[in-house]
Structure formats: structure tokens, C-alpha cells
Scaffold this motif. Sequence first.
Motif, PDB file in Angstrom:
ATOM      1  N   ASP A  59       0.840  -1.204   0.000  1.00 45.30           N
ATOM      2  CA  ASP A  59       0.000   0.000   0.000  1.00 45.30           C
ATOM      3  C   ASP A  59       0.881   1.262   0.000  1.00 45.30           C
ATOM      4  N   ASP A  61       0.114   4.330   0.445  1.00 44.71           N
ATOM      5  CA  ASP A  61      -0.215   5.261   1.528  1.00 44.71           C
ATOM      6  C   ASP A  61       0.507   4.867   2.813  1.00 44.71           C
ATOM      7  N   ILE A  62       0.589   3.591   3.082  1.00 43.06           N
ATOM      8  CA  ILE A  62       1.305   3.119   4.275  1.00 43.06           C
ATOM      9  C   ILE A  62       2.800   3.361   4.111  1.00 43.06           C
ATOM     10  N   ARG A  63       3.337   3.094   2.913  1.00 40.39           N
ATOM     11  CA  ARG A  63       4.755   3.357   2.673  1.00 40.39           C
ATOM     12  C   ARG A  63       5.071   4.833   2.890  1.00 40.39           C
ATOM     13  N   LYS A  64       4.208   5.698   2.389  1.00 36.98           N
ATOM     14  CA  LYS A  64       4.433   7.137   2.542  1.00 36.98           C
ATOM     15  C   LYS A  64       4.379   7.537   4.008  1.00 36.98           C
ATOM     16  N   MET A  65       3.422   7.002   4.743  1.00 37.74           N
ATOM     17  CA  MET A  65       3.299   7.308   6.165  1.00 37.74           C
ATOM     18  C   MET A  65       4.560   6.871   6.921  1.00 37.74           C
ATOM     19  N   GLU A  68       7.416   9.254   5.983  1.00 39.42           N
ATOM     20  CA  GLU A  68       7.204  10.543   6.650  1.00 39.42           C
ATOM     21  C   GLU A  68       7.521  10.452   8.137  1.00 39.42           C
ATOM     22  N   ASP A 101       5.189   5.156  -7.000  1.00 38.39           N
ATOM     23  CA  ASP A 101       4.273   6.197  -6.548  1.00 38.39           C
ATOM     24  C   ASP A 101       5.055   7.501  -6.345  1.00 38.39           C
ATOM     25  N   GLY A 103       4.312  10.294  -4.777  1.00 35.53           N
ATOM     26  CA  GLY A 103       4.270  10.829  -3.418  1.00 35.53           C
ATOM     27  C   GLY A 103       5.268  10.138  -2.506  1.00 35.53           C
ATOM     28  N   VAL A 104       5.341   8.828  -2.597  1.00 35.45           N
ATOM     29  CA  VAL A 104       6.298   8.064  -1.782  1.00 35.45           C
ATOM     30  C   VAL A 104       7.716   8.361  -2.251  1.00 35.45           C
ATOM     31  N   ASP A 153       1.196  17.034  -3.514  1.00 37.62           N
ATOM     32  CA  ASP A 153       0.381  17.059  -2.316  1.00 37.62           C
ATOM     33  C   ASP A 153       0.341  18.473  -1.750  1.00 37.62           C
TER      34      ASP A 153
END
Length: 164
Positions: A59, A61-65, A68, A101, A103-104, A153
Amino acid sequence: VRNLCFEVGYHSWLLSPAVDILPALLLPLAGPEQFSDEEMEALPLDLQYLPDDKERESDPDIRKMLVESIMKLCCTKGGRQYMRDKQVYLIMRELHQWEEDTGVSQACENVISVLISDEPEPGMENLDQVKIPEDLVAKLAPSNEETAQVGTDENVIEDLRSEQ
């Protein structure tokens, strides 16, 4: 966990042997890459000699979180040094090369940039407390057209403003 990373006062505790959060943040980001023995020995124990079939978190989104969260832990001089000592750069570099991705990928670039940069001048060691001049924030803010075209973003600009 991510919210705790926003509290600089908890960083020492989070990175201490009592909690040792770094392997939990990095393991989902790590792939099956092989490193030299010297590099491998510097990695946190849980990240050493991973199997050839090791897969990254699927996922984005999880990688990005996770990335971060690592970035937030880099905001102090001690945190950055700890990340360098634990070879976080290696995991971020490999993730960045693999990542599709945007964002990531951008979040990885931010961490890598902090880790390979020289330390800031005295008094500016805590990156969370650095004030960004409003005119610089305006220059860095993409126009609405640019944002729509590259899908950046908008939270980044809000984060810059909120840190002032």
C-alpha cells in the motif's frame, strides 16, 4: 506511531532500546536487496540478511506514512545521526529506486536529502523549529495548474506554513 513522531520530545524514547521503533518503520519498506557485509552489519538487526523473497509493503499510503515518520525522526541532530549510523540511507535509496508512486518517491527524496546533507549551522539543528520566510514559502508553492498537472500534495505547503 506516526503521531508520536510529530512530538520531538518523544524521539529519544522512540529510538531508544526500550522501544526501538526504527526496525518497525523500516522493515515494511525494505526489499530483498543484498548489501555488503559492512553495510549489513550497520543495519538494525531485524533488517540484516533478509530473505530473497522479502516483499515491501504493497500500500503506497502506508509506505508514505512510514517514510514521513522517519523524516520526522530526522528533525533533530541526534535523530539524523542515529539514522546515519543505522544505515537508513541504504533502505531509502533502494526503496526510491523501486518506488513507482510519486508521493512516496518524493518523501524518500526528502529523507535522503536530509541524511546526505551537511549538518545545519549551530542554532538550526532542530529542523522542526526552522522558520521559513513567507516569501520563500510563496516561491515554493506551486500554482494550481502545476499542482493539477503533477499531482503534488498540497499538504506540503500547509506543513511549511504551519511550521512558521
